[in-house]
Motif scaffolding. Structure first.
Motif, PDB file in Angstrom:
ATOM      1  N   UNK A   1     -18.085  -2.426   3.535  1.00  0.00           N
ATOM      2  CA  UNK A   1     -17.223  -1.485   4.230  1.00  0.00           C
ATOM      3  C   UNK A   1     -16.160  -0.941   3.292  1.00  0.00           C
ATOM      4  N   UNK A   2     -15.564   0.211   3.603  1.00  0.00           N
ATOM      5  CA  UNK A   2     -14.604   0.862   2.710  1.00  0.00           C
ATOM      6  C   UNK A   2     -13.407  -0.015   2.341  1.00  0.00           C
ATOM      7  N   UNK A   3     -12.834  -0.719   3.315  1.00  0.00           N
ATOM      8  CA  UNK A   3     -11.627  -1.499   3.017  1.00  0.00           C
ATOM      9  C   UNK A   3     -11.921  -2.631   2.048  1.00  0.00           C
ATOM     10  N   UNK A   4     -12.899  -3.460   2.356  1.00  0.00           N
ATOM     11  CA  UNK A   4     -13.223  -4.582   1.473  1.00  0.00           C
ATOM     12  C   UNK A   4     -13.728  -4.109   0.113  1.00  0.00           C
ATOM     13  N   UNK A   5     -14.393  -2.958   0.083  1.00  0.00           N
ATOM     14  CA  UNK A   5     -14.930  -2.446  -1.178  1.00  0.00           C
ATOM     15  C   UNK A   5     -13.832  -2.126  -2.178  1.00  0.00           C
ATOM     16  N   UNK A   6     -12.645  -1.752  -1.674  1.00  0.00           N
ATOM     17  CA  UNK A   6     -11.549  -1.413  -2.594  1.00  0.00           C
ATOM     18  C   UNK A   6     -10.445  -2.462  -2.625  1.00  0.00           C
ATOM     19  N   UNK A   7     -10.499  -3.430  -1.715  1.00  0.00           N
ATOM     20  CA  UNK A   7      -9.392  -4.395  -1.635  1.00  0.00           C
ATOM     21  C   UNK A   7      -9.783  -5.860  -1.799  1.00  0.00           C
ATOM     22  N   UNK A   8     -11.000  -6.204  -1.469  1.00  0.00           N
ATOM     23  CA  UNK A   8     -11.395  -7.617  -1.525  1.00  0.00           C
ATOM     24  C   UNK A   8     -11.535  -8.101  -2.964  1.00  0.00           C
TER      25      UNK A   8
ATOM     26  N   UNK B   1     -13.339   0.649  -9.363  1.00  0.00           N
ATOM     27  CA  UNK B   1     -14.605   1.382  -9.391  1.00  0.00           C
ATOM     28  C   UNK B   1     -14.459   2.823  -8.918  1.00  0.00           C
ATOM     29  N   UNK B   2     -13.486   3.102  -8.071  1.00  0.00           N
ATOM     30  CA  UNK B   2     -13.327   4.473  -7.561  1.00  0.00           C
ATOM     31  C   UNK B   2     -12.975   5.447  -8.684  1.00  0.00           C
ATOM     32  N   UNK B   3     -11.865   5.237  -9.428  1.00  0.00           N
ATOM     33  CA  UNK B   3     -11.563   6.171 -10.520  1.00  0.00           C
ATOM     34  C   UNK B   3     -12.585   6.146 -11.647  1.00  0.00           C
TER      35      UNK B   3
ATOM     36  N   UNK C   1      -3.988  -3.670   7.215  1.00  0.00           N
ATOM     37  CA  UNK C   1      -5.323  -4.157   7.576  1.00  0.00           C
ATOM     38  C   UNK C   1      -5.632  -5.496   6.903  1.00  0.00           C
ATOM     39  N   UNK C   2      -4.852  -5.850   5.888  1.00  0.00           N
ATOM     40  CA  UNK C   2      -5.095  -7.079   5.132  1.00  0.00           C
ATOM     41  C   UNK C   2      -4.492  -6.934   3.753  1.00  0.00           C
ATOM     42  N   UNK C   3      -4.753  -7.887   2.880  1.00  0.00           N
ATOM     43  CA  UNK C   3      -4.217  -7.829   1.524  1.00  0.00           C
ATOM     44  C   UNK C   3      -5.142  -6.998   0.640  1.00  0.00           C
ATOM     45  N   UNK C   4      -4.605  -6.534  -0.479  1.00  0.00           N
ATOM     46  CA  UNK C   4      -5.408  -5.770  -1.436  1.00  0.00           C
ATOM     47  C   UNK C   4      -5.294  -6.426  -2.799  1.00  0.00           C
ATOM     48  N   UNK C   5      -6.419  -6.762  -3.389  1.00  0.00           N
ATOM     49  CA  UNK C   5      -6.458  -7.573  -4.599  1.00  0.00           C
ATOM     50  C   UNK C   5      -6.108  -6.786  -5.852  1.00  0.00           C
ATOM     51  N   UNK C   6      -5.415  -7.450  -6.757  1.00  0.00           N
ATOM     52  CA  UNK C   6      -5.098  -6.862  -8.050  1.00  0.00           C
ATOM     53  C   UNK C   6      -3.649  -7.095  -8.437  1.00  0.00           C
TER      54      UNK C   6
END
Length: 287
Positions: A102-109, A172-174, A237-242
């Protein structure tokens, strides 16, 4: 032929092992251990790059341009092929990630910063040092050096390093968008060495601006998510990794790129200057 044998990832891993002698699955970016994995090394290369190009301009001031058409052609053909190969590999790894997580986990997990992607990010990072030769060709040919050109080239290497070290899941997005644009950009430069005129040169700058807009929408969302989750006072929605420094640095630098590319587009394609279209094309080549 099995579907697995049609996978670019399979071919890449096979080639990587033959080239390095170790499986691609064993790669891990370790600061201070992996090649070019410290700030000191990055800064040394960037400072050396600036010294060479501006020193080179002084040396070439009273000399005739050195065109090196054949080498410039090979350089652009290589970067077109390399960018396309990395782009395909990134797509093969990120499309399933986006669909499955899903979009959220793909950029934040944290799990989205996979070992496979880490290796591809690292190769893309090393590519940014090779791309510094773009400027050397411009200096030897006595072309105008736009601030946007050398600023973008030197800082992008640092940007890629910070995201690798900071393990930002949104990377991965940029990277995917940038590689897609680079395929077209270096292919345009390659065609230019044959004096082939293309109708879509203006579209390259439009695509560059578009990629930064998309990048920043996603990155600022991730940055907000991280800060909101940490504070516990804002809806999230949750935490974002990095790493938070990597996140701020990436957001700030890409914001500056967006403003500079918009300014460049305005000067070259919108602002009335009375200059012929061929000079606008030369300005695009200086990027």
């Amino acid at each position: 032929m099995s579907s697995q044998m049609l996978s670019p990832q399979v071919w890449f891993e096979s080639g990587y092992q033959k080239l390095t002698g170790v499986p691609a699955s064993e790669f891990k970016f370790i600061p201070g251990v992996t090649f070019m994995s410290t700030y000191r090394e990055v800064f040394v290369v960037c400072i050396s790059y600036l010294t060479v190009i501006f020193g080179g301009q002084l040396l070439m001031r009273n000399r005739k341009p050195i065109e090196m058409v054949f080498l410039f052609r090979i350089h652009n053909a290589f970067l077109t092929a390399l960018s396309f190969g990395l782009w395909i590999l990134l797509l093969e790894n990120t499309i399933p990630l986006l669909l499955n997580e899903g979009p959220f986990n793909a950029v934040c997990s944290p799990s989205s910063f996979t070992q496979r992607l880490e290796l591809l990010y690292y190769i893309n990072y090393l590519t940014k040092f090779y791309e510094l030769f773009d400027t050397c060709f411009l200096v030897m040919r006595k072309k105008n050096l736009e601030f946007l050109h050398w600023y973008h080239h030197s800082m992008t290497a640092l940007l890629c390093f910070t995201q690798l070290e900071g393990r930002t899941s949104v990377s991965w997005v940029p990277v995917v968008l940038n590689l897609g644009v680079h395929v077209l950009m270096y292919y345009y430069y390659f065609l230019a060495t044959f004096n082939i005129k293309v109708w879509w040169k203006k579209s390259i700058t439009i695509l560059q601006i578009t990629q930064f807009v998309i990048d920043l929408v996603v990155i600022y969302f991730c940055l907000y998510t991280n800060l909101a989750f940490t504070s516990g006072k804002l809806p999230v929605m949750g935490d974002c990794s990095g790493d938070i420094f990597a996140a701020f640095f990436g957001a700030g630098l890409l914001s500056s790129y967006l403003l500079l590319f918009i300014e460049f587009f305005y000067k070259v394609y919108t602002k009335p200057t009375g200059k012929p279209a061929s000079q606008a094309a030369e300005k695009l080549k200086s990027l």
